[in-house]
Motif scaffolding. Sequence first.
Motif, mmCIF file in Angstrom:
data_model
loop_
_atom_site.group_PDB
_atom_site.id
_atom_site.type_symbol
_atom_site.label_atom_id
_atom_site.label_comp_id
_atom_site.label_asym_id
_atom_site.label_seq_id
_atom_site.Cartn_x
_atom_site.Cartn_y
_atom_site.Cartn_z
ATOM 1 N N ASP A 72 -9.015 2.135 -0.892
ATOM 2 C CA ASP A 72 -8.954 3.579 -0.492
ATOM 3 C C ASP A 72 -9.321 3.769 1.008
ATOM 4 O O ASP A 72 -10.825 3.770 0.974
ATOM 5 N N TYR A 73 -8.500 3.426 1.709
ATOM 6 C CA TYR A 73 -8.781 3.697 3.199
ATOM 7 C C TYR A 73 -8.552 4.970 4.056
ATOM 8 O O TYR A 73 -7.446 5.361 3.807
ATOM 9 N N TYR A 89 0.880 -1.081 0.027
ATOM 10 C CA TYR A 89 0.039 -0.178 0.030
ATOM 11 C C TYR A 89 0.827 1.332 -0.070
ATOM 12 O O TYR A 89 1.977 1.259 0.674
ATOM 13 N N THR A 90 0.343 2.320 -0.732
ATOM 14 C CA THR A 90 0.757 3.746 -0.522
ATOM 15 C C THR A 90 0.123 4.434 0.639
ATOM 16 O O THR A 90 -1.160 4.286 0.948
ATOM 17 N N MET A 91 1.036 4.854 1.480
ATOM 18 C CA MET A 91 0.503 5.529 2.801
ATOM 19 C C MET A 91 0.653 6.952 2.673
ATOM 20 O O MET A 91 1.527 7.451 2.010
ATOM 21 N N GLY A 92 -0.573 7.628 3.022
ATOM 22 C CA GLY A 92 -0.229 9.032 3.189
ATOM 23 C C GLY A 92 -0.903 9.856 4.062
ATOM 24 O O GLY A 92 -1.830 9.294 4.944
ATOM 25 N N CYS A 141 -5.225 9.902 8.112
ATOM 26 C CA CYS A 141 -4.178 8.725 7.566
ATOM 27 C C CYS A 141 -4.732 7.953 6.238
ATOM 28 O O CYS A 141 -6.214 7.975 6.380
ATOM 29 N N ASN A 142 -4.183 7.930 5.444
ATOM 30 C CA ASN A 142 -4.847 7.163 4.371
ATOM 31 C C ASN A 142 -4.086 6.044 3.597
ATOM 32 O O ASN A 142 -2.702 5.822 3.845
ATOM 33 N N ALA A 143 -4.705 4.903 3.333
ATOM 34 C CA ALA A 143 -4.032 3.714 2.574
ATOM 35 C C ALA A 143 -4.590 3.444 1.374
ATOM 36 O O ALA A 143 -5.872 3.366 1.237
#
Length: 118
Positions: A106-107, A32-35, A98-100
């Motif tokens: 898309d969480y 996952y890309t985390m943001g 926070c985003n995954a």
Amino acid sequence: QVQLVESGGGLVQPGGSLRLSCAHSISIFSLYTMGWYRQAPGKERELVATITSITSGGITYYADSVKGRFTISRDSAKRTVYLQMNSLNPEDTAVYYCNARRGTQDYWGKGTLVTVSS
């Protein structure tokens, strides 16, 4: 059901530092890309920083407004993503989310409030 839980927000004086944490339940975290995103009162949500999946090299990206002051990192063993925030100023006041993301998945977490004020 994927859960993202942010923590570490609070009140800090201008020039101070905070470290936000995002604990998650993603089993294949490395893909996952985390943001981190933020939304200030009366403004739209904006991107703060991202870090790509481990398989993509863990490349980081920062918004111009935080470049040089914020650092995003990920700890696979702890299933946690961090946002180290230094030299905070009142314009950084916002709810930080926070985003995954992986493909169409898309969480989002519920956010943690950061207030920078004297």
